[in-house]
Scaffold this active site. Structure first.
Site, PDB file in Angstrom:
ATOM      1  N   ASP A 420      40.780  49.077  32.893  1.00  0.00           N
ATOM      2  CA  ASP A 420      39.668  49.456  33.765  1.00  0.00           C
ATOM      3  C   ASP A 420      38.966  48.179  34.249  1.00  0.00           C
ATOM      4  O   ASP A 420      39.194  47.076  33.729  1.00  0.00           O
ATOM      5  CB  ASP A 420      38.688  50.333  32.978  1.00  0.00           C
ATOM      6  CG  ASP A 420      37.815  51.193  33.873  1.00  0.00           C
ATOM      7  OD1 ASP A 420      38.252  51.536  34.992  1.00  0.00           O
ATOM      8  OD2 ASP A 420      36.702  51.539  33.450  1.00  0.00           O
ATOM      9  N   GLU A 423      39.426  45.204  39.223  1.00  0.00           N
ATOM     10  CA  GLU A 423      39.519  44.865  40.653  1.00  0.00           C
ATOM     11  C   GLU A 423      39.475  43.354  40.920  1.00  0.00           C
ATOM     12  O   GLU A 423      40.119  42.952  41.913  1.00  0.00           O
ATOM     13  CB  GLU A 423      38.397  45.572  41.429  1.00  0.00           C
ATOM     14  CG  GLU A 423      38.529  47.068  41.519  1.00  0.00           C
ATOM     15  CD  GLU A 423      38.212  47.767  40.198  1.00  0.00           C
ATOM     16  OE1 GLU A 423      38.812  48.826  39.936  1.00  0.00           O
ATOM     17  OE2 GLU A 423      37.383  47.239  39.417  1.00  0.00           O
ATOM     18  N   ASP A 499      36.563  57.133  40.029  1.00  0.00           N
ATOM     19  CA  ASP A 499      35.289  57.781  39.705  1.00  0.00           C
ATOM     20  C   ASP A 499      34.826  58.695  40.831  1.00  0.00           C
ATOM     21  O   ASP A 499      33.875  58.392  41.567  1.00  0.00           O
ATOM     22  CB  ASP A 499      34.232  56.713  39.411  1.00  0.00           C
ATOM     23  CG  ASP A 499      34.598  55.865  38.203  1.00  0.00           C
ATOM     24  OD1 ASP A 499      35.480  56.281  37.433  1.00  0.00           O
ATOM     25  OD2 ASP A 499      34.008  54.785  38.039  1.00  0.00           O
TER      26      ASP A 499
END
Length: 811
Positions: A420, A423, A499
């Site tokens: 997670d 990015e 999300d």
């Protein structure tokens, strides 16, 4: 959402100290970027000028213009690489190792330009540098104008056919057809909750599939720099740096995706358990919470394959740590879960908390493994544990160092990892929620900045995690789930839609987003069931669950403070509907596992748009509320509140209703019943659909129309590891009126290292049932011997040839 609400939400999720850090970091980041801003480029955009010379080269041609050079190279007869200079060549992380066949295209004069032809694809080059690409049939597929440069940046335009549709670009909160629209190429965390129309998202891939009446093609721009694409009357592409390099592959779509998989790598076969149901929640705070959840699944007769641990299990949110006060025996818990057939997956973030008392930070600092500012200082940015450093994954030695920390979790019995925040994301009070563009990275042996390395970051973290699992647990297949990545991600990880807000609009968005990922070469994805943030109604949760049960990645997950997502949390009707879909999912595992094996062979996605495979029916080009699951199944999920039926643009052919065997003929626009307890699901006529029930294999036969044939396949192995496997091929055909023949043939498979297996995998089922749909079985023969039929079901041992004498069911 106003500013005060945003601040309140940030404090709720990240805590007041991190909110204050976010302010301080945003100020520091802006100061760094001002201080080390690249010089402003003045002047006009410059094209390549007039063509000067074209000469043959191995597999292509070299072309010289007044102010630029062009290289054309056929890697295969239907795969052309186009490279313009000047500009920095890309780091080749996207590409898979490949020994391409020798191609000898012909180069000939064409007026004041040139033509390069491989017989399967030809490209015409104008004197100004324009390129026109033609199929083997001579149809114009795509026309690209010459690029233009201004400093390190470049842009290019291409006229589009009036009817042309555009698909792909990775993960997008848009329709399946991306035209018209404008899309950024910069992986981005949208901030805990997003809705349709937000751009960009976590996985931005610079490739798209063009489809128009003259044919189809796939374009992949091998450029990781920030950029944007705009589709209107023309396609406009812009990148901030790097050389203009792209690959063009002619269609049809299925063939183009297969060739793209040759270029960037095919997805490895996952462990079989990964295709089951996964349960997660930000808020499973202890081993006892996990045990209670597992007990609920057992109590309510609900199958489950994996539990995911969110950041709750960590000690102070430090990566590679465990809070032993709440997860006292992680290894014991993992062992207990696996004894119940459930695997344990744990989240990992790339941010490493800064502090002298934290061994991972000390190691990374001592080995110079973290990204630094232009001044040579380790960059710290706030994420969950506070101020954190970020590994420079572009270096093999850093990936190896990072991967060593997976060993401890593998030794404790974890079966997979969930990457997670890669990015990479950072907490910010304003501006881009990531690291400064001036940050220094190393791509193996070349220094660069974050502008080039940003989009590669998630891909390289996933590579580190995948290689660590192969190194430290060589007898099992890796499982990695990643929020971010780039081209080539399919070699290392699955993904999910991130999300999403808990709304009907986001449920509707799930279908085109997953299809867009499929058409971008990423075959394994799915949503957080019920949405990540918010409190779905029982009806919304039910419809989301039904949809997700027919997507590759099947997981429920939710944010801290959101309502629970266990199936029993919404009352009895919802629980019953979820149980129906869960048990259907597990019955379909033989079919899904076969699709996963096929994806590894051909790159074909499990979930496909209705225009698949050829794209030759324009009526299906814009359908983004239904999809194929493999060749056999067509899912038409209910995406509107209160709906108890829905319309569907049905592709050509005969289709059977999965639930009641009613047949329908396409092409047509039809209305399908959709009671709350089930999802509209159709089966293609001619399909042999393998299902599993209580350890036994059941072949469900859906008779082809008269004169047509059909069939299916079944891949089997141990479900994990790299041992033997087997492929059974089924063919289904009418041999004369009223006599339907099902034939089975085992196909020899190569082992993991390419040699044919001396000991093929034994047929794994102890009993075989045959169900005929839409018709009734009168008499049946297996390998020439008549056998009994009970209640319309034939029970048999594995066979070579089965003949069924059938009669139509009275309507």
């Amino acid at each position: 959402m106003n500013l005060l609400q945003k601040i309140q939400l940030a404090i709720r999720f990240t805590g007041l100290p991190n909110v204050l850090r976010a302010v301080r970091y945003a100020w520091r980041r802006d100061r760094l970027e001002r201080r080390f801003a690249p010089p402003k480029i003045k002047g006009d955009w410059q094209g390549p000028g007039r063509l000067q010379e074209a000469v043959p080269a191995p597999a292509g041609a070299d072309v010289r213009f007044q102010w630029a050079r062009l290289e054309l190279r056929f890697l295969a007869p239907d795969l052309l690489r186009v490279t313009w200079h000047p500009g920095q060549l890309p780091a080749d992380y996207a590409l898979a190792p490949n020994e391409w066949p020798e191609v000898s295209p012909t180069l000939r004069r064409d007026g004041d330009g040139w033509c390069l032809d491989s017989q399967e694809l030809s490209v015409a080059l104008s004197a100004e540098g324009g390129l026109s690409f033609f199929s083997a049939a001579g149809e114009l597929l795509h026309r690209a104008e010459p690029p233009q440069w201004r400093g390190p940046a470049w842009r290019q335009e291409a006229p589009l056919d009036e009817q042309e549709r555009i698909y792909g670009l990775g993960e997008r909160a848009a329709g399946l057809n991306l035209r018209p629209g404008e899309y950024a190429m910069w992986n981005r965390d949208p901030g805990g909750s997003y809705t349709p129309g937000i751009d960009p998202l976590y996985i931005c891939l610079p490739l798209y599939l063009g489809l128009h009446p003259g044919g189809s093609y796939l374009l992949f721009y091998e450029n990781s720099h920030a950029g944007h694409f705009r589709f209107a009357e023309r396609a406009e592409v812009h990148f901030e740096a790097g050389c203009p390099r792209y690959y063009l592959i002619p269609g049809p779509p299925a063939r183009a995706l297969e060739r793209y998989a040759d270029l960037t790598g095919r997805p490895p076969l996952p462990p079989r358990w990964a295709l089951g149901y996964h349960q997660c929640r930000w808020g499973y705070r202890s081993s006892e919470d996990v045990r209670e959840v597992l007990a609920g699944f057992a109590e309510h007769d609900l199958p489950i394959s994996a539990v995911h641990l969110d950041i709750d299990y960590m000690n102070g949110y430090r990566v590679f740590t465990v809070d032993r006060s709440r997860f006292t025996d992680l290894a014991g818990m993992a062992r207990n879960l696996e004894e119940q057939g459930v695997r344990l997956v744990a989240i990992l973030d790339p941010g490493v908390k800064a502090g002298p008392d934290y061994a991972v930070f000390r190691e990374g600092g001592a080995s110079h493994s973290f990204c630094t500012t232009p001044e040579g200082k380790v960059l710290l940015a706030p994420v969950w544990p506070g101020w954190s450093a970020f590994p420079d994954f572009g270096q093999e030695r850093v990936r190896t160092w990072w991967g060593r920390h997976y060993a401890q979790f593998l030794e404790q019995g974890l079966s997979g990892f969930w990457h997670d925040m890669n990015e990479p994301a950072a907490f910010v009070a304003w501006g881009a929620p990531t690291l400064p563009r001036c940050l220094r990275h190393t791509l193996e042996d070349r220094e660069t900045d974050h502008g080039e390395a940003h989009n590669l970051y998630g891909l390289l973290m996933n590579r580190a995690g995948y290689e660590a699992q192969r190194r430290y647990r060589p007898g099992r297949r890796p499982f990695t789930l990643s929020r971010s990545g780039w081209a080539g991600l399919q070699r290392y990880a699955w993904t999910w839609t991130g999300d999403t807000a808990s709304t009907w609009a986001n449920l509707r968005q799930t279908v085109p987003t997953v299809l867009g990922l499929s058409l971008s070469g990423l075959p394994y994805s799915g949503p957080d069931i019920g949405g990540f943030s918010g409190d779905p109604s029982a009806e919304l949760y039910t419809r989301w669950f039904q949809l997700a049960a027919l997507l590759p990645f099947f997981r429920a997950h939710s944010a801290l403070g959101a309502s629970r997502r266990e199936p029993w949390a919404f009352g009895r009707p919802t629980l019953d509907a979820a149980r129906t879909m869960l048990k259907l999912r597990y019955r379909l595992l033989p079919y899904l596992y076969t699709l996963a094996w096929q994806a590894g062979q051909s790159g074909a996605p499990l979930v496909r748009p209705l225009f698949w495979p050829a794209g030759d029916d324009p009526d299906l080009w814009d359908v983004d509320d239904a999809f194929f699951l493999g060749d056999a199944l067509l899912a038409a999920p209910v995406l509107e509140e209160g709906a108890r039926s829905r319309s569907l643009t049905l592709p050509a052919g005969r289709w059977y209703d999965f639930w009641d065997d009613e047949s329908r003929e396409g092409p047509a626009v039809i209305e399908l019943p959709a009671p709350l307890e089930r999802i509209p699901l159709l089966v293609r006529a001619g399909s042999v659909l393998p299902q599993e029930e209580a350890g036994c294999l059941e072949l469900h036969l859906y008779p082809p129309a008269s004169g047509d044939g059909g069939g299916g396949a079944l891949y089997s192995d141990a479900g994990d590891g790299y041992g033997a496997g087997r492929l059974d091929i089924f063919s289904l055909a009418w041999v004369k009126d009223g006599l339907l023949e099902l034939a089975c043939q085992e196909r020899a498979l190569a082992g993991y290292r390419g040699a044919l297996l001396e000991r093929p995998y034994a047929f794994p089922y102890r009993r075989l049932g045959v169900h005929l749909h839409g018709l009734q079985i009168g008499r049946a023969w297996v390998d020439g011997k008549e056998v009994a039929v009970e209640d319309g079901v034939l029970q048999a041992a594995p066979f070579n040839k089965l003949r069924l004498e059938v009669r139509f069911v009275a309507q």
